[in-house]
Design an enzyme around this catalytic site. Structure first.
Site, PDB file in Angstrom:
ATOM      1  N   TYR A   1     -13.316  21.697 -63.738  1.00 31.84           N
ATOM      2  CA  TYR A   1     -11.925  22.113 -63.606  1.00 31.84           C
ATOM      3  C   TYR A   1     -11.163  20.981 -62.948  1.00 31.84           C
ATOM      4  O   TYR A   1     -11.684  20.316 -62.044  1.00 31.84           O
ATOM      5  CB  TYR A   1     -11.836  23.369 -62.723  1.00 31.84           C
ATOM      6  CG  TYR A   1     -10.428  23.728 -62.320  1.00 31.84           C
ATOM      7  CD1 TYR A   1      -9.699  24.687 -63.020  1.00 31.84           C
ATOM      8  CD2 TYR A   1      -9.811  23.108 -61.228  1.00 31.84           C
ATOM      9  CE1 TYR A   1      -8.409  25.016 -62.662  1.00 31.84           C
ATOM     10  CE2 TYR A   1      -8.506  23.432 -60.866  1.00 31.84           C
ATOM     11  CZ  TYR A   1      -7.812  24.392 -61.593  1.00 31.84           C
ATOM     12  OH  TYR A   1      -6.526  24.713 -61.232  1.00 31.84           O
TER      13      TYR A   1
ATOM     14  N   GLU B   1      -3.013  21.298 -65.526  1.00 30.51           N
ATOM     15  CA  GLU B   1      -4.285  21.952 -65.201  1.00 30.51           C
ATOM     16  C   GLU B   1      -5.187  21.892 -66.432  1.00 30.51           C
ATOM     17  O   GLU B   1      -4.769  22.278 -67.526  1.00 30.51           O
ATOM     18  CB  GLU B   1      -4.037  23.409 -64.812  1.00 30.51           C
ATOM     19  CG  GLU B   1      -5.285  24.132 -64.345  1.00 30.51           C
ATOM     20  CD  GLU B   1      -5.024  25.628 -64.151  1.00 30.51           C
ATOM     21  OE1 GLU B   1      -4.573  26.304 -65.106  1.00 30.51           O
ATOM     22  OE2 GLU B   1      -5.257  26.131 -63.026  1.00 30.51           O
TER      23      GLU B   1
END
Lengths: 388, 292, 388, 292
Positions: A107, A195
Site C-alpha cells: 500500500y 493512493e
C-alpha cells in the site's frame, strides 16, 4: 475532484508510473473487444468513486473476451454504495486490464498533512486491504515519512519507506523507483491525495500500481488543461448540478427543513441549531460571500423544488453580503415561484434594517420574519410541523 | 493594545486598483485604518482616492512605510503576492483571496513561518481581522464590533460575525477578532493567535470558533492546557454534519476517526474549556466568565 | 567551465530564452555562407572566453556575405587578451548573427551569492558596458534581488528587478518574461553564472539576449550529457592539459621555482613562502589528497619539462597522502627522467620518517632534503640562483 | 570539553562499506572515536570489522544511538546522504565528499541551517575535525595533534596539518581542529565555528586559517570584533597568487575587488587580529599570546 481509477492511472502513466495495460469500456461489447485486444486473462473493474467495490461484485476476472463481456454486463448499471453502505452511484464504465501474476501486495499513499504542514508518504508491506485495518493489526508493516514541500522528495525518503516497511528484497529496487514518480505526480498534478492500493510485485521484480485513487485540488483547475475533460465524465445529482451552475454550494441531506445561509461555518452552525430545535435539515446551502439578489432567488428556487422540504430557514449575517439585496432576492423568488412552504428569514449585519423593512413592506403569506438565529431555527422547525 | 493590527498599522493593499480591493480597502480606511498605499504592477504613480499606488510592495514599504498588507489579488497570483509582502519585510500579511491551490500554500506557509519569526500571515481564504476602534484589515463589518476585552479567533467568516454580534449585544466588546480562514494550511493557526492573545494585556477572555475537520482544534486544546492562563470559550460548528459530506471549506471534511465535532468538543472539555452549543450560548458563557 | 557565447546561447535556447538567429563558423568561407543563409546585415563575433573582445576588434558588422567573410578572416586566428591585457587566446570560431535594430541595452545576471547562501539576480537599465562601471556611475540603474534556492524565483522577483532598475515601459513585459527563463536555465544547467550583457530591447517590444556568458559547475558534469560535447572544443595550454589528464591540478605561472604540494591551501601557502624568500613560482601544482607514487612521478615530469624551472620544491604534509609513496614517486621520476635542476623535498605527516629514509637511501645529485617548509623554500630559491 | 565532537560522540559512517569509508572510518575508530554504526542501503545486518551496518541512518540512530555522522559516499549521492542524516536528527554531520554540485549544496545548506539550530553540518569537501585525545571524525592525521587550549578553524586541509604541526612542535596542543572545507557554500563557516570556540571553556586561543576568494574572512573579522573575547590569530594563504587564476578550490578565486589576500589581512588587522605571514609565524604568534 475524486478521479475514477482509469483517470488516475491515465495521469500517473504520464509520470512513468508503471500501471497495467488496460482499456475503458461502457458497454459489454466494448469490454469484450477490449479483452480481445489485450489478449489472455483480464480483470474487469467497476469505475466508481466509492471504496469497497470488490466486496460488492465490482471486480471480476475473465479468461476470454466472452467472459469479459459477461462480467461487464453484470457490473455496468449496478449501484455501488460507500463503505458504510450509504449513498448510491450507478456504474457507467468498466476498466478492462490485463491480469498478471501478483506476488505481493503493498500500500502506498502521498497526502498533505495539515497538522505538520508537510507532505506525508505512507508505505505498507500489506496492501489490498484497508490501511486503517493494517494500522490496527500490524502497525510495524507501515512506514511513514514526512516530506518538506520546500525540499521535495529525496532518495533517502524512498529508502526509509522501503526499509522501514520491510518490503521484500526483490521489490526494493522497483519500489524505490516508483515512489519518486508518484511523488512528482502528486505535486505536479496538484493532487490532494495519491493512493495506490494495492501496489504490487509482479514477475521479473516489476512493481506496478494496480489501483489508483487520485484526488485533485479543484482550486488548481486553472493551471491544468486536463481538468475539464476529467470533470466532464463525473456526474453529480441533478439538484446539486443546477446549484453549482448557479454558483451555490449545495449538498442534499435527508431532512425537511431547507437551509440557506451565507458562509459555510454559519450554515453548519444553522444546521446544528435546527437539529437542536428538533428538526432535520433538508440540505446545506451556502450562497457564499457577497451574494446578490439573483443568487438568493436561485437558492430559494433550488430549495423549494425539493418535495421533502416542509419549511425554509434563511439565515444571513451580512458582511460583504448586503441584506437589502438578500431581501430583494427573496421578494423576487416569491413573486416568480409558487412557494407553498413557510420561509423564515433572519437578517443581521450590513443593511439589515433596510432588508427587514423591504420584507415587511412586501408581505407574503409564506414569509415569516425572525429576530435571532435561535428563534428563526425554532420557528422553522415548528412550521415544518415538528419541534421540541 | 490589541494583537497584530492597531493604531500603528500602516496598510498596503495588494490589488487596490481592482474592484474588490478598492471597495474593501477604502472601507477599511473609512473605518479608521491607516491605508498608506496600494500595489498594482504597472500602475505605480497613480492613486486610488488619494492613496498612492506603487509597482511593488518593496516600494510601498520604502516610500510609504507600509508595515501590514492585505492581499486582494486573484487566486492564481495570490501566493506570489504573499511572498512579495514577506520578502519586503511586511510584518502582518492578511490574505483574503480564496481558492489558492493547496500546493502553493504548502510551500508558502512553511516558508513564511520558518524564515522569520516576526512575520505573521493571516489567511488565505479568510475574512481578515479587526481590532475594534483601531484598525480593520479585511471584510469583517466594523459596525458589529465594539472595543473590549474579548479576543476572538475563528476558522469561519460569517459565523464569527454572528458570535461578535452575540457579544456586542451583551455589551461585551472585543480586543481583536481574527479570522484565520478555512484552508487546509492556514498561515496562522489557532495556536499562533491564542499565543498572541495570551500576551496581550487588553485581552481577558478568548473565544475560539472551530469547525469539524482536521485537528487544529485538538492541537489548540493542548496548547490552552499548557500555555494559556486566560479563560477560553470554544464553539464548534458542524456537530450534526453527516460524516464525509463536504461542507464548503476544504477544512470542513471529516477525515478518519479524528476531526469529528464530538472529538473536538471532548478535547476542549478535557482541558477545562467551556464549549457553547450555539453562538448565543457562547455569548452567555463569556458573560458568566466576565461576571465571575 | 566557461562557455563560449555560442555554446551558452545554444543552451539558453532550450529554455525558450530569445536569442538572435545565428551560426558558428570556423573559416571565412563558412562565415560568408552563414551570412548568406541568414540574409541581410549580420554581426561577426569572435568566440573567445575573455572579456573586452569588442575593443580588440572581435565584433564586426557586415552588410553582405562578402563583408562577413572578410570580417571573419580578420577575427579568426587573432589573439585576444583578458581585460587587464594578460594571457592570450587565439580565436578559432566566429558567431555570425542576424543584426537587428537595438533600441536599448540592459544587463542581467544570475549568480550564487556565497555570503548570504542565496542566488542573486541583477538587472541594470544600462547594458553593453561593464557592470562595475555602472555601479560606480549610476548605481540607481541597478536592481538586485536575492532568491532563496529552496523557494526559487517567483514572479515578484522579476517585477522588483524590472521596476527597481527602471526598465522602460515597453520592455517590461518582455523582461519580466525572460527573467524566469534565465533563472530556470541557471538552475537546471547547474550554472555558477549566467550573465547577459547586453540584454536588448528590439523592435515590436521584443527583449533578446544579445550576448551570453554562461559558466557551468564542473562538479555537475555527471548529470548533464551535454557537458562533454561543450568541453571538447575548449582548449587548454598543452602542459595544463597533460597535467589534468594525469589528475593533477596545475596552473602555469611566470616564475622559475617549480612547486609541487598536496592540497590547494598548502600549495598556495608554499607559493607565498617562496615569494617571501625572494623567489618566483613557476607554477601551482596540487597533487590532491591520497596521491600515490605514480602521480608524484608524473608531477615531477610535468614540472621539469618546463625550461623556465630552475629548481623544484616538493612540499608534502601527509594525511591521506603517504610520504613513503611520495618518496617512491620521486625516486621513480629521478630514475626515468633526466633531471637537471635541484629538487628540494620536505616531507612531514603520515609515514614521513619512512619517506625521508627512502630518499636518504637513494642519493641523487639533484635531490636535496629539507626539514621545514620555510627552510625548504629558502633552499629552493637559493638553488635557483636567487634569494634574499 | 571541546567543540562538536568529544567522548560523547557516537559516530555513524555513511558509506562505511566502501573503500575510502572503511579505511578512514576504522582509522577514526583506532584513534578512539566511538564508531557505532555504518550505513549502506541493502547491506543492513552485515558488519565491517564488528561495526554493524544499517540500511538507513534513521535505523542507526534508533538502534545504535548514533549522534554524529560522517558522509563518505560519492558526490552524486552526498547531498541526499546529508539530508538523510539531518532528517534522522543527527547533531553533527561531517561531509568529507568533494565535488558535490553547488546547486545541491545551495539547497541543502540553507535547509539544514534554517530548520533546526542544533544540527551542525561541517563540509562538504573538507578534512573533517578532531578533538585531540577524544574523537577524530575525518581524515586529519591524529598523530600530529596534541590535546590543548588552541582551537583551529580552517578552509583547507593539509595547510591545517602544517599549522597544527607548528603548534605541536612548540608544545602547544589543540582543543578542536575544524576543517570547514573549500566549497562555495560550506555547511558551517568561520563564524559558526568561532562562536562555538568562544563558548568552549577549554579553548583559550583560536587560529583561523583562510584563503583568498570570497568574503568569509572579512565576515569573520567583523564577528570577532563584535562577539569574541578570546584572542584570534589568522593566516591567509594565497597572498601572492595572481588574480583570476583558479587555485584548486572553488573558494580560491579572486572575485572582483573583494576577496584578495591583502583585503583579508587588512580586515583582520583592523579588528586587532594578528596575522601570521607564514605557518611558522602563526605558531610563534600563538606562543606569544600564551606567554603573555
Amino acid at each position: 475532484m475524486d478521479l475514477f481509477e482509469y483517470q488516475g492511472k491515465g495521469l500517473l502513466r504520464k509520470f512513468d508510473v508503471p500501471v497495467p495495460e488496460g482499456r475503458v469500456a461502457s458497454t459489454s461489447e466494448e469490454a469484450a473487444e477490449a479483452a480481445r485486444s489485450l489478449g489472455g486473462k483480464v480483470v474487469v473493474k467497476a469505475q466508481v468513486s466509492v471504496g469497497g467495490r470488490g466486496k460488492q461484485g465490482g471486480v471480476k476476472l475473465a479468461s476470454s473476451p466472452e467472459e469479459a463481456g459477461q462480467a461487464a454486463s453484470q457490473i455496468l448499471g449496478k449501484t455501488f454504495t460507500d463503505q458504510e453502505g450509504r449513498g448510491g452511484t450507478v456504474c457507467k464504465r468498466v476498466l478492462v486490464e490485463r491480469a498478471g501474476d501478483i506476488k505481493s501486495e503493498y500500500y502506498c499513499a502521498f497526502l498533505l498533512d495539515r497538522s505538520i504542514r508537510q507532505f506525508t508518504a505512507i508505505l505498507s508491506a500489506e496492501g489490498g486491504v484497508e490501511i486503517e485495518k493494517v494500522a490496527e493489526t500490524d502497525p510495524d508493516a507501515i512506514a511513514r515519512v514526512h516530506i518538506d514541500p520546500l525540499l521535495g522528495m529525496s532518495d533517502f525518503h524512498a529508502r526509509e519507506l522501503v526499509f522501514g516497511a520491510g518490503i521484500e528484497p526483490e521489490a526494493r529496487k522497483g519500489t524505490i523507483e516508483i515512489l519518486p514518480k508518484l511523488f512528482r505526480a502528486f505535486v505536479e498534478l496538484d493532487a490532494s491525495q495519491v493512493e495506490i492500493n494495492p501496489l504490487v510485485l509482479m514477475g521479473e521484480d516489476r512493481v506496478v500500481a494496480l489501483d489508483a485513487k487520485v484526488i485533485l485540488d479543484d482550486s488548481a483547475e486553472y493551471r491544468h488543461s486536463f481538468f475539464g475533460e476529467l470533470k466532464a465524465v463525473h456526474e453529480v445529482p441533478e439538484q446539486e448540478r443546477i446549484a453549482k451552475e448557479k454558483g451555490l454550494n449545495f449538498i442534499k441531506l435527508d431532512g425537511y427543513v431547507g437551509i440557506i445561509g451565507n458562509g459555510a461555518g454559519l450554515v453548519m452552525s444553522t444546521l446544528d441549531v435546527v437539529k437542536a430545535a428538533g428538526g432535520e435539515a433538508a440540505n446545506f446551502l451556502d450562497v457564499g460571500g457577497g451574494a446578490g439578489a439573483e443568487l438568493l432567488s436561485s437558492a430559494l428556487e433550488v430549495i423549494t423544488s425539493d418535495d421533502n422540504v416542509r419549511s425554509v430557514l434563511i439565515n444571513i449575517f451580512g458582511g460583504i453580503t448586503r441584506c437589502d439585496l438578500v431581501a430583494e432576492g427573496i421578494i423576487d423568488a416569491l413573486g416568480r415561484l409558487e412557494v407553498r412552504v413557510p420561509i423564515v428569514v433572519r437578517l443581521d449585519g450590513t443593511n439589515a434594517e433596510q432588508g427587514r423593512k423591504m420584507l415587511a413592506d412586501a408581505p407574503h403569506p409564506m414569509l415569516v420574519a425572525a429576530d435571532t438565529m435561535l428563534g428563526a431555527a425554532q420557528k422553522a422547525v415548528e412550521l415544518a410541523g415538528e419541534g421540541s | 493594545m490589541a494583537i497584530l493590527i492597531d493604531d500603528e498599522t500602516r496598510l498596503v493593499v495588494q490589488g487596490l486598483t481592482g474592484r474588490e480591493g478598492s471597495f474593501h480597502g477604502l472601507r477599511n480606511r473609512a473605518y479608521g485604518t491607516n491605508l498608506v498605499a496600494g500595489v498594482t504592477p504597472g500602475k505605480g504613480g497613480t492613486d486610488v482616492e488619494g492613496v498612492p499606488i506603487f509597482d511593488t510592495v518593496e516600494q510601498a514599504v520604502r516610500e510609504a512605510g507600509a508595515n501590514a498588507s492585505m492581499v486582494f489579488v486573484p487566486a492564481r497570483f495570490a501566493a506570489d503576492a504573499i511572498l512579495e509582502s514577506y520578502d519586503a519585510r511586511i510584518a502582518v500579511i492578511v490574505a483574503i483571496t480564496e481558492g489558492i491551490p493547496a500546493m502553493d500554500m504548502a510551500r508558502v506557509v512553511p516558508y513564511v513561518r520558518s524564515h522569520n519569526g516576526d512575520a505573521a500571515l493571516i489567511g488565505p481564504n479568510c475574512p481578515g481581522l479587526i481590532s475594534p476602534g483601531k484598525a480593520n484589515v479585511g471584510i469583517i463589518p466594523g459596525e458589529i464590533c465594539e472595543p473590549g476585552p474579548v479576543g476572538i479567533v475563528s476558522r469561519s467568516g460569517t459565523l464569527t460575525y454572528q458570535i461578535v454580534h452575540e457579544l456586542t449585544q451583551l455589551g461585551i466588546g472585543q480586543s481583536t477578532c481574527v479570522g484565520i480562514g478555512g484552508d487546509p494550511i492556514p498561515g496562522s493557526d489557532f495556536i499562533d493567535v491564542l499565543g498572541r492573545f495570551e500576551k496581550d494585556p487588553e485581552t481577558e477572555v478568548v473565544v475560539l470558533v472551530g469547525e469539524i475537520g482536521g485537528d487544529a482544534e485538538e492541537r489548540a486544546a493542548l496548547f490552552i492546557q499548557d500555555h494559556m492562563s486566560k479563560p477560553v470559550v470554544a464553539y464548534i460548528a458542524g456537530l450534526t454534519a453527516p460524516p464525509g459530506k463536504r461542507m464548503g471549506h476544504a477544512g470542513a471534511i471529516i477525515s478518519g476517526s479524528k476531526g469529528t465535532g464530538q472529538a473536538k468538543v471532548a478535547a476542549f472539555e478535557a482541558v477545562g474549556v467551556k464549549v457553547g452549543r450555539n453562538p448565543t450560548e457562547v455569548g452567555a458563557l463569556v458573560k458568566d466568565l466576565r461576571g465571575a
